[in-house]
Motif scaffolding. Structure first.
Motif, PDB file in Angstrom:
ATOM      1  N   GLU A  43       9.019  82.585  24.642  1.00 28.93           N
ATOM      2  CA  GLU A  43       9.594  82.609  25.979  1.00 28.93           C
ATOM      3  C   GLU A  43      10.448  83.861  26.165  1.00 28.93           C
ATOM      4  O   GLU A  43      10.366  84.548  27.186  1.00 28.93           O
ATOM      5  N   ALA A  44      11.262  84.144  25.158  1.00 28.83           N
ATOM      6  CA  ALA A  44      12.139  85.315  25.234  1.00 28.83           C
ATOM      7  C   ALA A  44      11.317  86.601  25.347  1.00 28.83           C
ATOM      8  O   ALA A  44      11.627  87.472  26.159  1.00 28.83           O
ATOM      9  N   LEU A  45      10.262  86.702  24.564  1.00 27.71           N
ATOM     10  CA  LEU A  45       9.444  87.922  24.582  1.00 27.71           C
ATOM     11  C   LEU A  45       8.771  88.096  25.945  1.00 27.71           C
ATOM     12  O   LEU A  45       8.662  89.193  26.466  1.00 27.71           O
ATOM     13  N   THR A  46       8.318  86.973  26.530  1.00 25.32           N
ATOM     14  CA  THR A  46       7.613  87.039  27.804  1.00 25.32           C
ATOM     15  C   THR A  46       8.505  87.536  28.929  1.00 25.32           C
ATOM     16  O   THR A  46       8.072  88.321  29.781  1.00 25.32           O
ATOM     17  N   MET A  47       9.748  87.037  28.983  1.00 20.23           N
ATOM     18  CA  MET A  47      10.528  87.179  30.202  1.00 20.23           C
ATOM     19  C   MET A  47      11.534  88.319  30.195  1.00 20.23           C
ATOM     20  O   MET A  47      11.867  88.853  31.246  1.00 20.23           O
ATOM     21  N   SER A  48      12.014  88.705  29.027  1.00 16.17           N
ATOM     22  CA  SER A  48      13.267  89.460  29.015  1.00 16.17           C
ATOM     23  C   SER A  48      13.101  90.961  29.145  1.00 16.17           C
ATOM     24  O   SER A  48      12.101  91.532  28.709  1.00 16.17           O
ATOM     25  N   ASP A  49      14.137  91.609  29.708  1.00 17.48           N
ATOM     26  CA  ASP A  49      14.298  93.047  29.570  1.00 17.48           C
ATOM     27  C   ASP A  49      14.828  93.348  28.177  1.00 17.48           C
ATOM     28  O   ASP A  49      14.340  94.224  27.480  1.00 17.48           O
ATOM     29  N   ARG A  50      15.892  92.598  27.828  1.00 16.49           N
ATOM     30  CA  ARG A  50      16.457  92.762  26.496  1.00 16.49           C
ATOM     31  C   ARG A  50      16.723  91.381  25.912  1.00 16.49           C
ATOM     32  O   ARG A  50      16.968  90.413  26.635  1.00 16.49           O
ATOM     33  N   ILE A  51      16.682  91.315  24.587  1.00 26.10           N
ATOM     34  CA  ILE A  51      16.934  90.049  23.902  1.00 26.10           C
ATOM     35  C   ILE A  51      18.062  90.263  22.913  1.00 26.10           C
ATOM     36  O   ILE A  51      18.067  91.250  22.169  1.00 26.10           O
ATOM     37  N   ILE A 102      26.791  85.580  15.425  1.00 28.17           N
ATOM     38  CA  ILE A 102      26.753  87.048  15.505  1.00 28.17           C
ATOM     39  C   ILE A 102      25.447  87.475  16.163  1.00 28.17           C
ATOM     40  O   ILE A 102      24.409  86.840  15.928  1.00 28.17           O
ATOM     41  N   ILE A 103      25.498  88.546  16.969  1.00 29.86           N
ATOM     42  CA  ILE A 103      24.251  89.104  17.483  1.00 29.86           C
ATOM     43  C   ILE A 103      23.606  89.905  16.359  1.00 29.86           C
ATOM     44  O   ILE A 103      24.157  90.900  15.887  1.00 29.86           O
ATOM     45  N   GLN A 104      22.440  89.456  15.909  1.00 31.22           N
ATOM     46  CA  GLN A 104      21.773  90.111  14.793  1.00 31.22           C
ATOM     47  C   GLN A 104      21.125  91.419  15.242  1.00 31.22           C
ATOM     48  O   GLN A 104      21.111  92.399  14.515  1.00 31.22           O
ATOM     49  N   GLN A 105      20.542  91.377  16.433  1.00 28.18           N
ATOM     50  CA  GLN A 105      19.921  92.588  16.967  1.00 28.18           C
ATOM     51  C   GLN A 105      19.821  92.424  18.471  1.00 28.18           C
ATOM     52  O   GLN A 105      19.546  91.334  18.969  1.00 28.18           O
ATOM     53  N   LEU A 106      20.077  93.523  19.196  1.00 35.90           N
ATOM     54  CA  LEU A 106      20.005  93.480  20.651  1.00 35.90           C
ATOM     55  C   LEU A 106      19.062  94.590  21.073  1.00 35.90           C
ATOM     56  O   LEU A 106      19.363  95.769  20.889  1.00 35.90           O
ATOM     57  N   GLY A 164      16.318  90.860  42.199  1.00 37.24           N
ATOM     58  CA  GLY A 164      17.181  91.829  41.564  1.00 37.24           C
ATOM     59  C   GLY A 164      18.490  91.266  41.039  1.00 37.24           C
ATOM     60  O   GLY A 164      19.433  91.999  40.792  1.00 37.24           O
ATOM     61  N   VAL A 165      18.555  89.930  40.873  1.00 34.52           N
ATOM     62  CA  VAL A 165      19.780  89.351  40.326  1.00 34.52           C
ATOM     63  C   VAL A 165      19.836  89.604  38.827  1.00 34.52           C
ATOM     64  O   VAL A 165      18.819  89.846  38.184  1.00 34.52           O
ATOM     65  N   THR A 166      21.051  89.554  38.300  1.00 32.03           N
ATOM     66  CA  THR A 166      21.205  89.621  36.853  1.00 32.03           C
ATOM     67  C   THR A 166      20.975  88.224  36.298  1.00 32.03           C
ATOM     68  O   THR A 166      21.527  87.258  36.816  1.00 32.03           O
ATOM     69  N   VAL A 167      20.139  88.114  35.280  1.00 27.07           N
ATOM     70  CA  VAL A 167      19.881  86.800  34.685  1.00 27.07           C
ATOM     71  C   VAL A 167      20.288  86.834  33.222  1.00 27.07           C
ATOM     72  O   VAL A 167      19.920  87.744  32.491  1.00 27.07           O
ATOM     73  N   VAL A 168      21.090  85.835  32.837  1.00 28.37           N
ATOM     74  CA  VAL A 168      21.367  85.624  31.415  1.00 28.37           C
ATOM     75  C   VAL A 168      20.710  84.316  31.038  1.00 28.37           C
ATOM     76  O   VAL A 168      21.006  83.272  31.613  1.00 28.37           O
ATOM     77  N   TYR A 169      19.787  84.390  30.110  1.00 27.35           N
ATOM     78  CA  TYR A 169      18.892  83.285  29.818  1.00 27.35           C
ATOM     79  C   TYR A 169      19.082  82.875  28.373  1.00 27.35           C
ATOM     80  O   TYR A 169      19.097  83.716  27.481  1.00 27.35           O
ATOM     81  N   ILE A 223      26.035  93.672  29.744  1.00 21.89           N
ATOM     82  CA  ILE A 223      24.834  93.276  30.466  1.00 21.89           C
ATOM     83  C   ILE A 223      24.815  94.057  31.777  1.00 21.89           C
ATOM     84  O   ILE A 223      25.777  94.022  32.551  1.00 21.89           O
ATOM     85  N   ALA A 224      23.720  94.790  31.998  1.00 25.71           N
ATOM     86  CA  ALA A 224      23.656  95.661  33.179  1.00 25.71           C
ATOM     87  C   ALA A 224      23.304  94.860  34.417  1.00 25.71           C
ATOM     88  O   ALA A 224      22.712  93.781  34.335  1.00 25.71           O
ATOM     89  N   ARG A 225      23.651  95.394  35.563  1.00 28.69           N
ATOM     90  CA  ARG A 225      23.313  94.758  36.838  1.00 28.69           C
ATOM     91  C   ARG A 225      21.792  94.709  36.999  1.00 28.69           C
ATOM     92  O   ARG A 225      21.098  95.696  36.754  1.00 28.69           O
ATOM     93  N   GLY A 226      21.273  93.565  37.362  1.00 30.44           N
ATOM     94  CA  GLY A 226      19.844  93.423  37.587  1.00 30.44           C
ATOM     95  C   GLY A 226      19.033  93.190  36.324  1.00 30.44           C
ATOM     96  O   GLY A 226      17.822  93.086  36.383  1.00 30.44           O
ATOM     97  N   GLU A 227      19.705  93.108  35.204  1.00 29.08           N
ATOM     98  CA  GLU A 227      18.984  92.947  33.945  1.00 29.08           C
ATOM     99  C   GLU A 227      18.615  91.485  33.689  1.00 29.08           C
ATOM    100  O   GLU A 227      19.289  90.564  34.149  1.00 29.08           O
ATOM    101  N   PHE A 228      17.512  91.282  32.960  1.00 30.53           N
ATOM    102  CA  PHE A 228      17.164  89.946  32.462  1.00 30.53           C
ATOM    103  C   PHE A 228      17.431  89.951  30.971  1.00 30.53           C
ATOM    104  O   PHE A 228      16.677  90.502  30.194  1.00 30.53           O
ATOM    105  N   LEU A 229      18.563  89.355  30.599  1.00 31.69           N
ATOM    106  CA  LEU A 229      18.951  89.361  29.196  1.00 31.69           C
ATOM    107  C   LEU A 229      18.826  87.960  28.621  1.00 31.69           C
ATOM    108  O   LEU A 229      19.288  86.997  29.216  1.00 31.69           O
ATOM    109  N   THR A 230      18.149  87.858  27.485  1.00 30.98           N
ATOM    110  CA  THR A 230      17.973  86.550  26.863  1.00 30.98           C
ATOM    111  C   THR A 230      18.810  86.464  25.602  1.00 30.98           C
ATOM    112  O   THR A 230      18.833  87.390  24.804  1.00 30.98           O
ATOM    113  N   MET A 231      19.505  85.352  25.471  1.00 34.81           N
ATOM    114  CA  MET A 231      20.192  85.068  24.223  1.00 34.81           C
ATOM    115  C   MET A 231      19.297  84.119  23.447  1.00 34.81           C
ATOM    116  O   MET A 231      19.048  82.996  23.874  1.00 34.81           O
ATOM    117  N   LEU A 232      18.791  84.610  22.322  1.00 37.04           N
ATOM    118  CA  LEU A 232      17.809  83.861  21.554  1.00 37.04           C
ATOM    119  C   LEU A 232      18.410  83.525  20.203  1.00 37.04           C
ATOM    120  O   LEU A 232      19.076  84.358  19.593  1.00 37.04           O
TER     121      LEU A 232
END
Lengths: 429, 385
Positions: free
Chosen positions: B222-230, B237-241, B210-215, B52-61
């Motif tokens: 919700e994930a589609l609206t907010m995230s840089d990456r999902i 298992i992570i199916q797709q990132l 500019g904080v890193t967010v893990v959501y 997870i990069a610094r400043g990223e908004f990453l969602t675990m869906l």
């Protein structure tokens, strides 16, 4: 808004203001509502009526009667009505005059016939020790008395020539008296009606009351100290395990109080299990066995054990409702486990702490059986003295006065408690 | 609703553009071969690797039980990894207790301390860090302004509405200026309208600070609206990132295709693979062309995935794939008409028809032709098998 009122039928607003609204059948709405509600109220009252009656008969009436008894004692005036009447005229300066003695002699004859002199004798004896036999013998000889009765009575027993005895009798002839409350706080009125302390060796009740409060406080503190971690454990363990442990907490409830207390005697007495083990382990000498029972220690240990569930259960019920996320949130915000516990968890358990403390304290203040069995001399509480007056001395008014003081003490504490914690925050399991 | 810019003096770098950040992550958080088991028999998280990069908004869906919340709890320090390392700024934190990690967290039901006022709640993380009184007051004030609740400091959490509580929870997680904030389904308890509004607010706060967010969420919109990456989780298992658009348009397996957005599935068997395309024979014997994404060689089973808005009914021009269908149901939804058809033996084939002027009237039971382009039809692994 303007458009809405424009479209309103003219006059509707005025009708609502001028005439009271009516129901569909033409009766005024207010009256109709009262009718509808009355039926519901009546039904509700009928439902609770049996309980109300039960509470009245078993709770309010006995307590009220007891409280009345603590300041209302009409024995003297009932058994010796003429004397009571005659004593009203006496100024108390010197010995009463012949009229009082004559009335007393007449009353004595009746009392002898009705065998009621013993009650009066006991009553006066509380305040004037040693007078009991004078009454009984005077009643026995009453048929032989002839005028002038004053000389006759004094000839029968010198004590009838004592002004102080007559002063005490005058006070006893009054049905309403603060005497028992005064006695319950180690005070009495001297022959002249001043409130004074009783003799040193008879001053016990204040000491007992303070000791009762002190022991109840210690027991409450111990229950909280021991109960809090147990409740915490019960609330945080998985349900299966905590149910099992809950049975252990409740087990004492299901065992007879006497059995539990006796078990403590078996454990704590000087030839008991704990002392035997300590001696066997060479920790203490055989001839210096610890005295752990028949004193305050015994009362504290046994009562703490018996009252512990009353502090665990309300604590548990409060802790159960505190989700673990609060502690987690505190940790994630940078609090150490101890800070999170002390600043976040404990304040939320205050209603449980309060309920536990109040329950245990009130139960402890009025406890009777356990201190009677394991308390010895200095582990007795005020209840033991109430029982003493109920069963042994038969001075029920004294028992009632002690009970009244106990009740007042608890009500003061309850009030203080409400001030400090707030009774609406209480959660009794 | 706009969010005021409030300077938080974060060490974190401000939003510096998605492209550069994703190509060279400086690895704010790294999961390396992380596994987690609660009972020693099954793995809740199976071999997780995630940067997870610094400043990223990453969602675990993912659906419930997919392991996403467990990952978040391991990162927060409330669960320990059974195997593997979690690195924060390059340093393993497996043995660092939660209160020393300096990670802000917003909980599902906010976990605002009920015995404290809003201001006391916000002051708590500052007080445990032993900040001066004046400093604490200034920061609490700024945090309340950031979430637009400057007058609410003296209230108790119970006196606030759900949305206000939510904002206080966000402010509390940010007030001590962490550069990593975790959010565990924070909007789950809000009604739909408020939820959407809060999505934008949280997104804007993230952009401004500019904080890193893990959501963590199970709500794909919700994930589609907010995230840089999902990161789409299923079965530990992570199916797709990937970014939201790639996830929607180019799902790599049938679970992702089914979980994100609406999706028509047709089962069939691959007959030939060539040059990125493949021929698939459907269950009723018809043959179609599809983009070969996640299939084996000829003879393997596959599930075709076609988005409902990429299908045309009675197309004007000839499309590479044309099938016969029959309209089973029409649902009028204002901006579009949702049309359910019977196609190739399935009666749950859905087409979204935009409500434009050129829309022709249709009625139930009407036989139609449906068609789509080859690149809109992705041949994926067989669904559910």
């Amino acid at each position: 808004m303007a458009t809405v009122s424009d479209h309103m039928t003219p006059g509707i607003g005025q009708v609502a203001v001028d005439a009271p609204l009516t129901a569909a059948d033409g009766t005024p709405l207010r009256k109709k509502l009262a009718q509808a509600n009355r039926r519901a109220r009546l039904r509700a009252t009928l439902l609770v009526a049996p309980l109300l009656l039960f509470v009245l008969i078993t709770f309010i009436v006995p307590i009220g009667q007891m409280l009345v008894r603590s300041f209302h004692e009409p024995t003297f005036s009932e058994v010796l009505p003429r004397t009571t009447e005659a004593l009203k005229q006496w100024d108390g300066a010197d010995l009463p005059d012949e009229a009082v003695f004559a009335a007393f002699a007449d009353d004595l004859k009746d009392a002898k016939e009705n065998r009621t002199i013993g009650q009066v004798a006991t009553r006066v004896n509380y305040a004037y020790a040693g007078s009991r036999s004078a009454f009984t013998s005077a009643a026995r000889k009453s048929t032989g008395f002839e005028a002038p009765y004053k000389e006759a009575l004094i000839a029968a027993d010198d004590v009838w020539g004592e002004r102080d005895l007559w002063a005490v009798m005058k006070r006893a002839s009054k049905s309403y008296t603060p005497e028992f409350y005064l006695a319950a706080v180690d005070r009495t009125t001297d022959v002249d009606g001043n409130i004074v302390m009783v003799d040193d060796f008879r001053q016990i009740y204040v000491k007992i009351l303070l000791r009762t409060l002190y022991l109840a406080g210690v027991i409450t503190g111990l229950c909280l100290l021991l109960g809090y971690p147990v409740a915490f454990l019960l609330a945080s363990l998985p349900t299966r395990t905590s149910n099992l442990l809950m049975i252990l907490v409740l087990l004492p409830f299901w065992t007879s109080l006497l059995v539990r207390t006796t078990a403590w005697i078996a454990l704590l007495q000087s030839q008991g299990i704990i002392n035997d083990v300590l001696v066997a382990m060479w920790l203490i000498d055989d001839d210096s066995r610890l005295q752990m029972i028949y004193n305050q220690t015994g009362t504290i240990i046994a009562m703490t054990h018996i009252l512990l569930p009353f502090s665990i259960l309300p604590l548990f019920s409060v802790m159960k409702t505190i989700p673990p996320t609060y502690m987690r949130a505190a940790r994630s915000l940078g609090a150490t486990p101890w800070t999170a516990f002390w600043k976040i968890y404990v304040p939320q358990t205050v209603p449980g702490i309060a309920a536990g403390v109040l329950l245990v304290f009130i139960l402890a203040v009025g406890y009777y059986i356990t201190p009677a069995l394991v308390g010895g001399q200095d582990g007795q509480l005020i209840s033991n003295f109430i029982a003493l007056h109920m069963q042994k001395t038969l001075n029920w008014s004294m028992a009632a006065a002690l009970g009244g003081i106990l009740l007042a003490t608890i009500m003061v504490l309850y009030w203080l408690f409400n001030k400090i914690v707030g009774i609406d925050r209480l959660k009794l399991g | 609703m706009t969010v005021k810019m409030v300077s938080f003096n974060l060490r974190g770098v401000m939003n510096e553009g998605n492209a550069t950040r994703r190509e060279s992550p400086d690895g704010h958080v790294r999961f390396v071969d992380v596994q987690k088991s609660y009972d020693g028999e099954t793995l809740v998280v199976k071999n997780l690797n995630l940067d997870i990069a610094r400043g990223e908004f990453l969602t675990m869906l993912g659906p419930s039980g997919s392991g996403k919340t467990t990952c978040l709890m391991m990162l927060a320090g409330f669960e320990t990894a059974t195997h593997g390392d979690i690195l924060l700024d390059g340093k393993p934190i497996n043995n660092v207790p939660p209160h020393k990690r300096g990670i802000g967290m917003v909980f599902q039901n906010y976990a605002l301390f009920p015995h404290m006022t809003v201001a006391e709640n916000l002051a708590f993380p500052l007080q445990v860090r032993k900040l001066g009184k004046a400093d604490v007051e200034a920061k609490v004030k700024r945090a309340l302004e950031m979430v637009e609740l400057p007058q609410m400091g003296a209230r108790r959490p119970a006196q606030l509405s759900g949305g206000q509580q939510q904002r206080v929870a966000v402010a509390r997680a940010l007030v001590f200026e962490p550069d990593l904030v975790l959010m565990d389904e924070p909007l789950g308890a809000l009604d739909k309208q408020l939820r959407e509004q809060m999505q934008y607010e949280i997104k804007h706060i993230h952009e401004n600070l500019g904080v890193t967010v893990v959501y963590v969420t199970h709500d794909q919109a919700e994930a589609l609206t907010m995230s840089d990456r999902i990161a789409v989780f299923n079965d530990g298992i992570i199916q797709q990132l990937s970014t939201p658009d790639v996830l929607y348009e180019k799902p790599e397996n049938s679970f992702v295709a089914q979980f994100i957005g609406e999706n028509n599935r047709l089962n069939g068997k691959v007959t030939a693979v060539s040059d990125g395309d493949c021929r698939v024979v459907l269950e009723d014997g018809r043959e179609v062309n599809a983009l070969s994404v996640n299939v084996g060689g000829a003879g393997s089973q596959t599930t075709l995935s076609i988005r409902p808005e990429r299908i045309e009914i009675d197309p004007a021009s000839t499309l590479p794939n044309m099938l016969d269908g029959k309209i089973a149901e029409l649902i009028y939804l204002g901006d579009h008409v949702r049309t359910r058809l019977e196609v190739a033996g399935h009666d749950d084939f859905v087409v979204k028809l935009p409500n434009t002027q050129s829309r022709r009237p249709l009625h139930d039971g009407q036989p139609v032709k449906v068609g789509w382009r080859t690149e809109d039809c992705r041949a994926l692994d067989p669904f559910g098998g």
